[in-house]
Design a protein around this motif. Sequence first.
Motif, PDB file in Angstrom:
ATOM      1  N   MET A 154       0.933  -1.264  -0.060  1.00  0.00           N
ATOM      2  CA  MET A 154      -0.132   0.002  -0.126  1.00  0.00           C
ATOM      3  C   MET A 154       0.934   1.381  -0.234  1.00  0.00           C
ATOM      4  N   GLU A 155       1.807   1.171   0.830  1.00  0.00           N
ATOM      5  CA  GLU A 155       2.974   2.473   0.805  1.00  0.00           C
ATOM      6  C   GLU A 155       3.310   2.590  -0.738  1.00  0.00           C
ATOM      7  N   THR A 156       3.758   1.638  -1.375  1.00  0.00           N
ATOM      8  CA  THR A 156       4.565   1.761  -2.407  1.00  0.00           C
ATOM      9  C   THR A 156       3.505   2.175  -3.730  1.00  0.00           C
ATOM     10  N   PHE A 157       2.505   1.648  -3.565  1.00  0.00           N
ATOM     11  CA  PHE A 157       1.108   1.936  -4.365  1.00  0.00           C
ATOM     12  C   PHE A 157       0.900   3.519  -4.154  1.00  0.00           C
ATOM     13  N   ALA A 158       1.161   3.870  -3.207  1.00  0.00           N
ATOM     14  CA  ALA A 158       0.561   5.430  -2.884  1.00  0.00           C
ATOM     15  C   ALA A 158       1.649   6.201  -3.225  1.00  0.00           C
ATOM     16  N   GLY A 159       2.899   5.660  -2.963  1.00  0.00           N
ATOM     17  CA  GLY A 159       4.074   6.612  -3.772  1.00  0.00           C
ATOM     18  C   GLY A 159       3.914   6.648  -5.225  1.00  0.00           C
ATOM     19  N   MET A 160       3.676   5.610  -5.800  1.00  0.00           N
ATOM     20  CA  MET A 160       3.558   5.517  -7.334  1.00  0.00           C
ATOM     21  C   MET A 160       2.569   6.431  -7.779  1.00  0.00           C
ATOM     22  N   LEU A 161       1.384   6.390  -7.257  1.00  0.00           N
ATOM     23  CA  LEU A 161       0.297   7.452  -7.422  1.00  0.00           C
ATOM     24  C   LEU A 161       0.548   8.803  -7.103  1.00  0.00           C
ATOM     25  N   GLU A 162       1.265   9.307  -6.123  1.00  0.00           N
ATOM     26  CA  GLU A 162       1.797  10.626  -5.842  1.00  0.00           C
ATOM     27  C   GLU A 162       2.908  10.833  -6.871  1.00  0.00           C
ATOM     28  N   GLU A 163       3.719  10.054  -7.472  1.00  0.00           N
ATOM     29  CA  GLU A 163       4.519  10.562  -8.570  1.00  0.00           C
ATOM     30  C   GLU A 163       3.876  10.748  -9.679  1.00  0.00           C
ATOM     31  N   LYS A 164       2.892   9.935 -10.060  1.00  0.00           N
ATOM     32  CA  LYS A 164       1.930  10.388 -11.312  1.00  0.00           C
ATOM     33  C   LYS A 164       1.354  11.686 -11.065  1.00  0.00           C
ATOM     34  N   LEU A 165       0.761  12.026  -9.915  1.00  0.00           N
ATOM     35  CA  LEU A 165       0.228  13.130  -9.505  1.00  0.00           C
ATOM     36  C   LEU A 165       1.171  14.478  -9.923  1.00  0.00           C
ATOM     37  N   ALA A 166       2.325  14.039  -9.513  1.00  0.00           N
ATOM     38  CA  ALA A 166       3.655  15.374  -9.322  1.00  0.00           C
ATOM     39  C   ALA A 166       3.640  15.579 -10.790  1.00  0.00           C
ATOM     40  N   LYS A 167       3.754  14.555 -11.599  1.00  0.00           N
ATOM     41  CA  LYS A 167       3.916  14.771 -12.855  1.00  0.00           C
ATOM     42  C   LYS A 167       3.150  15.585 -13.838  1.00  0.00           C
ATOM     43  N   ASP A 168       1.829  15.415 -13.396  1.00  0.00           N
ATOM     44  CA  ASP A 168       0.691  16.034 -13.953  1.00  0.00           C
ATOM     45  C   ASP A 168       0.352  17.401 -13.331  1.00  0.00           C
ATOM     46  N   ILE A 169       1.262  18.066 -12.358  1.00  0.00           N
ATOM     47  CA  ILE A 169       1.119  19.524 -12.044  1.00  0.00           C
ATOM     48  C   ILE A 169       2.147  19.998 -12.710  1.00  0.00           C
ATOM     49  N   ASP A 170       1.352  21.476 -13.151  1.00  0.00           N
ATOM     50  CA  ASP A 170       2.199  22.342 -14.001  1.00  0.00           C
ATOM     51  C   ASP A 170       2.571  23.226 -12.939  1.00  0.00           C
ATOM     52  N   ILE A 171       3.725  23.373 -12.631  1.00  0.00           N
ATOM     53  CA  ILE A 171       4.219  24.033 -11.238  1.00  0.00           C
ATOM     54  C   ILE A 171       4.273  25.729 -11.927  1.00  0.00           C
ATOM     55  N   SER A 172       4.596  25.944 -13.077  1.00  0.00           N
ATOM     56  CA  SER A 172       4.755  27.253 -13.488  1.00  0.00           C
ATOM     57  C   SER A 172       3.314  27.972 -13.700  1.00  0.00           C
ATOM     58  N   SER A 173       2.376  27.224 -13.752  1.00  0.00           N
ATOM     59  CA  SER A 173       0.870  27.908 -13.624  1.00  0.00           C
ATOM     60  C   SER A 173       0.757  28.391 -11.960  1.00  0.00           C
ATOM     61  N   LEU A 174       1.347  27.641 -11.140  1.00  0.00           N
ATOM     62  CA  LEU A 174       1.224  28.199  -9.780  1.00  0.00           C
ATOM     63  C   LEU A 174       1.688  29.304  -9.499  1.00  0.00           C
ATOM     64  N   PHE A 175       2.977  29.582 -10.271  1.00  0.00           N
ATOM     65  CA  PHE A 175       3.705  30.962  -9.972  1.00  0.00           C
ATOM     66  C   PHE A 175       3.161  32.037 -10.749  1.00  0.00           C
ATOM     67  N   GLU A 176       2.398  31.726 -11.784  1.00  0.00           N
ATOM     68  CA  GLU A 176       1.511  32.672 -12.570  1.00  0.00           C
ATOM     69  C   GLU A 176       0.533  33.454 -11.740  1.00  0.00           C
ATOM     70  N   ASN A 177      -0.100  32.807 -11.037  1.00  0.00           N
ATOM     71  CA  ASN A 177      -1.226  33.256 -10.130  1.00  0.00           C
ATOM     72  C   ASN A 177      -1.190  32.623  -8.478  1.00  0.00           C
ATOM     73  N   PRO A 178      -0.120  33.223  -7.734  1.00  0.00           N
ATOM     74  CA  PRO A 178      -0.197  32.359  -6.402  1.00  0.00           C
ATOM     75  C   PRO A 178      -1.241  32.753  -5.594  1.00  0.00           C
ATOM     76  N   ALA A 179      -2.201  33.742  -5.885  1.00  0.00           N
ATOM     77  CA  ALA A 179      -3.432  33.826  -5.128  1.00  0.00           C
ATOM     78  C   ALA A 179      -4.187  32.767  -5.088  1.00  0.00           C
ATOM     79  N   LYS A 180      -3.972  31.632  -6.284  1.00  0.00           N
ATOM     80  CA  LYS A 180      -5.253  30.755  -6.455  1.00  0.00           C
ATOM     81  C   LYS A 180      -4.564  29.433  -5.942  1.00  0.00           C
ATOM     82  N   VAL A 181      -3.552  29.527  -5.284  1.00  0.00           N
ATOM     83  CA  VAL A 181      -2.879  28.481  -4.853  1.00  0.00           C
ATOM     84  C   VAL A 181      -3.543  28.025  -3.565  1.00  0.00           C
TER      85      VAL A 181
END
Length: 164
Positions: free
Chosen positions: A127-154
């Motif tokens: 379960m811990e490994t499965f969760a870690g893999m899913l976290e990695e997939k989520l991290a890859k899907d996050i566009d970090i640049s968009s967070l810096f464009e509008n930090p008020a929406k974070v």
Amino acid sequence: MAQANVELVLALRETASRLKSGVHYAWGNHGSCNCGNLLQVVTKLSKEEIIRYAQTGTGEWTELAEEYCSITDAPVSLLIHKLEQLGLTPTDVHNIEYLEDREVLDNLPGGFRWLKRNIKEDVIVYMETFAGMLEEKLAKDIDISSLFENPAKVPGNTIELVNA
């Protein structure tokens, strides 16, 4: 593989944590097996309540997930629906119950090895490994640049930007 999402990651991690802390575990029991413990976290039902619901269907979690019909409103379908809402497929339910997803096994700490479905420590690492893999997939899907464009929406951002 399951649909990566925060709720599923948190549920897998909390289930592993509860198992580590000594919550009842018995692979042959619908309410306290691998999926039963995950359902306790997701539904807030007791192991006894899960057993009562599960006994309205026939078979183990693998069979229950495969026979699930979203139209019947049978009590066991409510449990399967909760797992489905988390992003799990019938194959994922089978793999959690039997610790068989090859991708998860390939990513275990220390490398690939077969795990035993009825060994609590193996369930925890799966379960811990499965969760870690899913976290990695989520991290890859996050566009970090968009967070810096509008930090008020974070969500949770309390930093106020000041023009220099």
